[in-house]
Design a protein around this motif. Structure first.
Motif, short mmCIF file in Angstrom:
data_model
loop_
_atom_site.label_atom_id
_atom_site.label_comp_id
_atom_site.label_asym_id
_atom_site.label_seq_id
_atom_site.Cartn_x
_atom_site.Cartn_y
_atom_site.Cartn_z
N ASP A 458 -69.87 54.95 -21.84
CA ASP A 458 -70.14 56.33 -22.17
C ASP A 458 -70.15 56.89 -20.65
N SER A 460 -69.35 60.04 -19.51
CA SER A 460 -70.11 61.20 -19.28
C SER A 460 -71.56 61.17 -19.12
N SER A 461 -72.00 60.51 -20.04
CA SER A 461 -73.61 60.12 -20.12
C SER A 461 -73.80 59.41 -18.69
N ARG A 464 -73.98 61.74 -15.92
CA ARG A 464 -74.86 62.77 -15.98
C ARG A 464 -76.12 62.12 -15.32
N PRO A 474 -72.33 67.74 -10.24
CA PRO A 474 -71.08 67.02 -10.61
C PRO A 474 -69.73 67.60 -10.20
N ILE A 496 -62.24 61.50 -23.77
CA ILE A 496 -63.31 61.02 -22.76
C ILE A 496 -63.35 61.97 -21.65
N GLU A 499 -64.64 65.41 -22.08
CA GLU A 499 -66.27 65.26 -21.97
C GLU A 499 -66.50 65.31 -20.49
N ILE A 500 -65.98 64.50 -19.77
CA ILE A 500 -66.36 64.48 -18.28
C ILE A 500 -66.08 65.66 -17.54
N ARG A 501 -64.94 66.50 -17.90
CA ARG A 501 -64.15 67.71 -17.26
C ARG A 501 -65.53 68.70 -17.46
N MET A 503 -68.37 68.80 -17.82
CA MET A 503 -69.68 68.69 -16.88
C MET A 503 -69.26 69.24 -15.60
#
Length: 631
Positions: A458, A460-461, A464, A474, A496, A499-501, A503
């Motif tokens: 995961d 993004s988690s 983070r 970030p 995926i 989700e990252i973007r 952040m």
């Protein structure tokens, strides 16, 4: 017989009990001996001259002699009693669906008596046939012959029916056991022996005979499953299994290992003949198939391993032979597919070295003290200032010194260690960035993420958590992925990356131009930068084609509001060409080599020199106003 005779009834009951005891739990391999014992006991008890047991083979329309007692001293060849077709023998035809005990006395069946006489030399007088039934389905019959005219009594008939039922139960149990064995050792889709059965055969055969093994893998099978559907893919595999059965003759064993992988085990065969057969299979299995009206062409890669005195890897037995053939198949894949490769000493040495390196790498990952990061600066060519660094994995090997990622990353991917290494790189890079931000708050950290890491974590988690732990924003982190990642599972990867973007983390497409990204994909992907592969830099100043590709990439990035970064800069002319074309960021040995953190830190805050070029001092490319920071 007098029904009130209790002594006789007890004898009959004891006979049933004794036969039930003998047949209970009899394994398949002892069934013939147990059956003959029952026939001998029945013959003695009922004072008959001959006992036999026949089995119906309904799918082939005939009855087969399973056992007889006593066994005839002379059995003619061919034996007229062994196979009796339903349509040619009236009694066999009658027994086919026999439901009740049938008794024929001399005057009832002259044709059948002649058949018995021809097979045994005995003049038959009376025959009794007791059906073996399962849910009214006639499995066969128990036969009893008397060379006299004695009549069968009712209680004897009842006893014989009970004995026939016990024999039918034994057959049923053996068939159920055989079915379980077939399911355990047979591939359900193709009907071929499965891997488990092949391994057993291997263990049996290679102890006594020279053996060779072929492992066959379908090239690009995933395209069939994804492009058509899994049902069509299964039908294709069934068609290939049928073709393989036909193509492999003799006593060779054809098996399905798993998925789209098959095997052929052959013994007592010259290795050169085996390799000739393997090459023929490459050609034969690569011919077109037609599945549901759809023409399908798929090539195969074949690995061959031999086990014979004086031949190649002598002494490799059973599971090792399977492993070696699998390794050779992988080598055929790497060499371009649609071919065969033979396991040999050189391949064995490479495998041994790779195994040793994998063990050392695994220990290095577990201990953590041998792994480290070096960082390669990314420079703004207009100012000469370092604006970003790329984290690069290094292994400080105790015997071989500092190793670049190229020396072990492929092995890490194959062994699955790449995910744990990715965890280490991400944590170490963000930790280092937090230290540098105290003095250089605008610096961006670029981190390469492997497909395995991207799809098994995961991410993004994970990012983070690390940015919070090390107090890093970030938007100063950039995740680099290759174009090849997009092929694996586009929709999943898109989710995926989005989700990252979201952040604030940046995303760069690494080695751009060497993969398969389409314009449609680029339009949808949350990409901030395209990194132009070093292959297009080598002849940038002299090749019109390379220059045109670089120009097109820069214009494409501008249109999609992305930045560009050139990789592999090693000549001053490359810098001039990039500046003229509007690509202002680059990295390469001419600008700065990857180095340890303390050495890289010395380059921050001052213009770098590229060869004889003093970056940032050419007024033609000077930044007139402070440019917004591109992370």
């Amino acid at each position: 017989m007098d029904a009130s005779n209790p002594a006789r009834q007890r004898q009959l009951d004891r006979l049933i009990t004794e036969i039930a005891r003998k047949l209970m739990g009899v394994p398949v391999k002892e069934a013939d001996t147990a059956t003959e014992g029952v026939l001998a006991e029945v013959l003695t008890f009922f004072d008959v001259d001959q006992c036999f047991l026949r089995r119906n083979v309904h799918e082939e329309e005939h009855s087969v002699l399973v056992a007889e007692w006593p066994v005839r001293e002379f059995i003619p060849d061919p034996d007229p009693l062994y196979i009796m077709p339903y349509d040619l023998n009236p009694v066999a035809g009658m027994v086919k669906d026999l439901q009740d005990m049938f008794i024929s006395y001399p005057e009832d069946s002259p044709d059948y008596q002649e058949n018995i006489k021809a097979g045994s030399g005995q003049a038959m007088t009376t025959v009794a046939m007791v059906p073996l039934l399962r849910d009214e389905f006639t499995l066969g019959a128990l036969g009893l012959i008397r060379h006299n005219n004695t009549r069968w009594e009712d209680d004897e008939v009842t006893t014989l029916i009970a004995i026939a039922s016990l024999l039918a139960q034994m057959w049923g149990r053996h068939e159920a056991e055989a079915q379980i064995i077939r399911q355990a050792f047979t591939d359900e889709l193709t009907g071929l022996p499965n891997r488990r059965q092949l391994e057993i055969k291997l263990a049996e055969l290679v102890q006594t005979s020279p053996a060779s093994l072929l492992v066959i893998d379908v090239d690009n099978m995933k395209i069939i499953n994804d492009g058509l559907n899994y049902a069509t893919g299964n039908e294709f595999l069934q068609a290939m299994a049928d073709r393989l059965r036909t193509a492999v003759r003799g006593e060779n064993i054809v098996a399905r290992l798993a998925g789209d992988q098959f095997a052929v085990l052959t013994t007592n065969t010259d290795p050169m003949n085996v390799e000739t057969m393997a090459q023929r299979l490459v050609e034969e299995l690569g011919r077109p198939y037609e599945v549901d009206g759809v023409p399908i062409v798929r090539t195969v890669s074949i690995g061959v391993a031999h086990d014979a005195p004086g031949v190649l890897m002598a002494g490799q037995h059973d599971l090792e032979l399977l492993k070696d053939a699998g390794v050779a198949m992988s080598e055929a894949k790497k060499a371009g597919k649609n071919r065969l490769a033979v396991f040999d000493e050189a391949m064995h040495d490479r495998l041994s070295r790779a195994f040793q390196v994998e063990m050392e790498l695994r220990k290095a990952v577990e201990d953590g003290d041998q792994l480290c990061l070096h960082y390669q600066p990314e420079v703004d060519l207009r100012t000469g200032m370092v604006v970003a660094v790329e984290a690069l994995m290094r292994w400080n090997h105790p015997d071989h010194g500092l190793l670049n990622a190229g020396a072990f990353v492929e092995l890490a991917e194959e062994s699955g260690l790449i995910v744990e290494i990715g965890d280490f790189v991400l944590r170490e890079a963000i930790s280092q960035l937090s230290k540098w931000h105290d003095v250089h708050p605008d610096l961006t950290m670029r981190v390469n993420v492997s497909p395995a890491h991207l799809m098994s974590r995961d991410l993004s988690s994970q990012i983070r958590s690390l940015t919070q732990e090390f107090n890093v924003k970030p938007d100063h982190i950039c995740i680099e992925v290759t174009e090849h990642v997009m092929i694996a599972d586009h929709e999943f990867i898109m989710g995926i990356l989005n989700e990252i973007r979201a952040m604030g983390v940046q995303i760069a497409l690494d080695d751009f131009g060497t993969g398969y990204s389409s314009m449609e994909q680029l339009k949808k992907l949350p990409i901030d930068a395209l990194k132009i592969d070093r292959a297009f830099m080598i002849e940038l100043a002299t090749s019109e084609k390379d220059a045109a590709i670089v120009d097109a990439t820069i214009r494409l990035a501008d249109a999609l509001k992305m930045s560009t970064v050139a990789e592999g800069i090693e000549e001053e002319d490359q810098i001039r060409e990039l500046l003229n074309r509007g690509c202002y960021r680059a990295q390469g040995f001419l600008l700065a080599r990857p180095a340890a953190p303390d050495d890289v830190a010395k380059l921050f805050g001052r213009p770098l020199v590229a060869g004889k070029m003093k970056l940032g001092q050419d007024p033609a490319y000077a930044v007139q106003e402070p440019a917004p920071v591109q992370h």
